[in-house]
Design a protein around this motif. Sequence first.
Motif, PDB file in Angstrom:
ATOM      1  N   GLU A 122       0.830  -1.210   0.000  1.00 51.55           N
ATOM      2  CA  GLU A 122       0.000   0.000   0.000  1.00 51.55           C
ATOM      3  C   GLU A 122       0.862   1.258   0.000  1.00 51.55           C
ATOM      4  O   GLU A 122       0.532   2.250  -0.659  1.00 51.55           O
ATOM      5  N   PHE A 123       1.967   1.233   0.731  1.00 50.86           N
ATOM      6  CA  PHE A 123       2.833   2.410   0.776  1.00 50.86           C
ATOM      7  C   PHE A 123       3.409   2.710  -0.604  1.00 50.86           C
ATOM      8  O   PHE A 123       3.542   3.879  -0.994  1.00 50.86           O
ATOM      9  N   PHE A 124       3.752   1.681  -1.360  1.00 55.59           N
ATOM     10  CA  PHE A 124       4.314   1.900  -2.689  1.00 55.59           C
ATOM     11  C   PHE A 124       3.296   2.489  -3.659  1.00 55.59           C
ATOM     12  O   PHE A 124       3.663   2.948  -4.745  1.00 55.59           O
ATOM     13  N   HIS A 125       2.027   2.489  -3.280  1.00 50.87           N
ATOM     14  CA  HIS A 125       1.033   3.155  -4.126  1.00 50.87           C
ATOM     15  C   HIS A 125       1.252   4.669  -4.169  1.00 50.87           C
ATOM     16  O   HIS A 125       0.646   5.345  -5.016  1.00 50.87           O
ATOM     17  N   ILE A 126       2.076   5.209  -3.279  1.00 48.59           N
ATOM     18  CA  ILE A 126       2.373   6.640  -3.373  1.00 48.59           C
ATOM     19  C   ILE A 126       3.076   6.951  -4.694  1.00 48.59           C
ATOM     20  O   ILE A 126       3.062   8.090  -5.159  1.00 48.59           O
ATOM     21  N   VAL A 127       3.694   5.917  -5.306  1.00 50.59           N
ATOM     22  CA  VAL A 127       4.318   6.096  -6.617  1.00 50.59           C
ATOM     23  C   VAL A 127       3.255   6.024  -7.705  1.00 50.59           C
ATOM     24  O   VAL A 127       3.111   6.933  -8.519  1.00 50.59           O
ATOM     25  N   THR A 128       2.537   4.918  -7.729  1.00 52.93           N
ATOM     26  CA  THR A 128       1.480   4.743  -8.729  1.00 52.93           C
ATOM     27  C   THR A 128       0.322   3.959  -8.123  1.00 52.93           C
ATOM     28  O   THR A 128       0.558   2.957  -7.453  1.00 52.93           O
ATOM     29  N   PRO A 129      -0.917   4.413  -8.234  1.00 51.34           N
ATOM     30  CA  PRO A 129      -1.367   5.507  -9.099  1.00 51.34           C
ATOM     31  C   PRO A 129      -1.395   6.885  -8.455  1.00 51.34           C
ATOM     32  O   PRO A 129      -1.863   7.826  -9.083  1.00 51.34           O
ATOM     33  N   LEU A 130      -0.914   7.027  -7.221  1.00 52.67           N
ATOM     34  CA  LEU A 130      -1.113   8.296  -6.542  1.00 52.67           C
ATOM     35  C   LEU A 130      -0.268   9.425  -7.131  1.00 52.67           C
ATOM     36  O   LEU A 130      -0.694  10.578  -7.153  1.00 52.67           O
ATOM     37  N   SER A 131       0.925   9.111  -7.646  1.00 52.17           N
ATOM     38  CA  SER A 131       1.757  10.142  -8.278  1.00 52.17           C
ATOM     39  C   SER A 131       1.796  10.014  -9.804  1.00 52.17           C
ATOM     40  O   SER A 131       2.143  10.971 -10.484  1.00 52.17           O
ATOM     41  N   ILE A 132       1.490   8.818 -10.303  1.00 50.11           N
ATOM     42  CA  ILE A 132       1.478   8.603 -11.753  1.00 50.11           C
ATOM     43  C   ILE A 132       0.150   7.943 -12.111  1.00 50.11           C
ATOM     44  O   ILE A 132      -0.086   6.789 -11.746  1.00 50.11           O
ATOM     45  N   HIS A 133      -0.725   8.681 -12.783  1.00 53.52           N
ATOM     46  CA  HIS A 133      -2.045   8.134 -13.087  1.00 53.52           C
ATOM     47  C   HIS A 133      -2.656   8.845 -14.293  1.00 53.52           C
ATOM     48  O   HIS A 133      -2.235   9.924 -14.682  1.00 53.52           O
ATOM     49  N   SER A 134      -3.696   8.213 -14.820  1.00 53.12           N
ATOM     50  CA  SER A 134      -4.372   8.747 -15.997  1.00 53.12           C
ATOM     51  C   SER A 134      -5.495   9.703 -15.602  1.00 53.12           C
ATOM     52  O   SER A 134      -5.830   9.856 -14.425  1.00 53.12           O
ATOM     53  N   LYS A 135      -6.088  10.323 -16.621  1.00 56.21           N
ATOM     54  CA  LYS A 135      -7.191  11.253 -16.380  1.00 56.21           C
ATOM     55  C   LYS A 135      -8.393  10.554 -15.760  1.00 56.21           C
ATOM     56  O   LYS A 135      -9.172  11.167 -15.031  1.00 56.21           O
TER      57      LYS A 135
END
Length: 622
Positions: free
Chosen positions: A318-331
Amino acid sequence: MKKLVLSLALALTLFQFNAVAQKKSTTVAKQEVKVAIDLNVVKDDKVMVAITPPTFTTEEVVFHIPKTVPGTYSSDNYGKLIVDFKALDKSGNELTVTKTDENSWKISNAKALAKVTYWVNDTYDTETGRGFGKDEIFSPAGTNIDEGKVFMLNNHAFIGYFNDKLEIPYNVTITHPATLFGSTSLVDLNKSDTVDQFVAKRYFELVDNPIMYSKPDYITFNVDGMEILFSVYSPNGTHTAKSLMADLEKTMRAQKAFLGPINNNKKYTVLLYLSDMQKADAKGFGALEHHTSTTVVFPEMMPAAALGEQIKDVVSHEFFHIVTPLSIHSKEIQYFDYNNPKMSKHLWMYEGVTEYFANLFQVNQGLIDSDEFYQRIVGKINNASTLNDTMPFTEMSANVLVPPYKDQYLNVYEKGALIGMCIDIIIREKSNGQRGILDLMQKLSKKYGAEKPFNDDELFVEITSLTYPEVGEFLNTYVAGPTPIPYDVYFAKVGVGKAKMSVPMNPFLKDQSTPYITVDGKTKEIIVLPSDELNEFMKGLGIKGGDIIVSINDVAYNLDNIYDMIMESQNWNVDDAITVKINRDGKEQTIKGKVKLSMDEVEGYGLIDTTKEPLNKAWLKG
């Protein structure tokens, strides 16, 4: 003189205009949604939510409770938790309300709307365990209302939104017993012990920050400039934040070291809810990610060591979600439609790369060895083989809310992680070990970031431009196409292949289905079965058939906690000191010695091509 008169008239006109403008500016209502929740008043396991809306100029307005929220990839229909919905004018008179679907209420005469009220039910006490992706709400995305003890507030289940008002601030006031503390990454603006006030700049920020109210059991620590709040609810006091902190802190320090400059979070909250399996309580175990927090649900009965391992694996994902999609994501994610969502094609990245990182960082930071990492990867290959290996991953992702695609969702954690691994290996090979997929994620994060989404159809082209043509070919063939991935080809690039391995056997099992112990149903005692072929563990300690195991390392065991004993034994290493109390022929005796474990030879994966060792090291340790 005429000129003077004209100037005076103009000045008077401007004065009057400014006065009127100032008067108007003081009477314009602030565009915000005010929310009040009183946790002191619980009726039939429900709490009331009162919402003061902004001013409307339309004749009708629609109020929604989310159907789907980011990170769940399922249609959960949180509106089913809402009862006795009312829309009121400033005199308290009810306005006409029409329920248009399970999650939406159309309010007439919206210009007169002064307040919306409704009662919210919870989910934990109705769960059966069918869980994620089926007909129940996944526990970490669900709610609990246990008067005076604990309130799990996933805000998307309590607080709704008016159509076209998702981007205005939410001002939330929560009244609660003084004995309960609200753990969250939101900032409490009220210093009272019984009233909390939180302000979110938009609806997404509100639902992105769960709150757990419980008896204070939390601990804070700092990891390289990031403040961690770890809050635990253990209904029977079996576990505490202090007792579990070491595993979490070790994990998060390793994650921060692995990520390097890609993460700049200043605060992160871990909410750990432990479920009482003897009662009607949560049964969907796992976690749900947010930008600055994660909600975790596990059974309270888990032994501390096993719970620590789960925290390491699940919280790290869950912590690694700070990379994606939380910082890298689509519209599709940036402008998420909670009631008619359009899903992105890139679950392979949002969930798959995240899961890959959750395993890679452990071998990278020395939490596990390379052999264990390989076996985890092989386990994912085996799990993926039981799912549809020819369904294009981008197609499954874009349609994940509907059959037959939603039945393949779990493959995001299996094949999705393997996709991340293969991309990592390609980049390592082409860059002579200098770069990997983490470098790619850092570049994507720098280019986009939390507030700048990418176009779904352009991501593959962008990744190829930042890496190599071979990465683009892989994405188009194996992620957008129906071709199964030839994993051995990619393993070979880093010198990995099939090999015989010796692994320790469980000290209480002869094989997967034949135990060395049994239980007396009347006395609940754990008894060693008579056998001429006891294993190294029992022979080394002098344990015999018929012996009753009373305790191990001063922990008493019987039928009620035999599962704890088995799980704890998984953490034993050869030559660990051990003390076993047994009852033999009616007499108790204590045996002290060292752990001896029988080994079993199995087929696994390992480094077999030493010429690739430098690239292998760059892959796992770079």
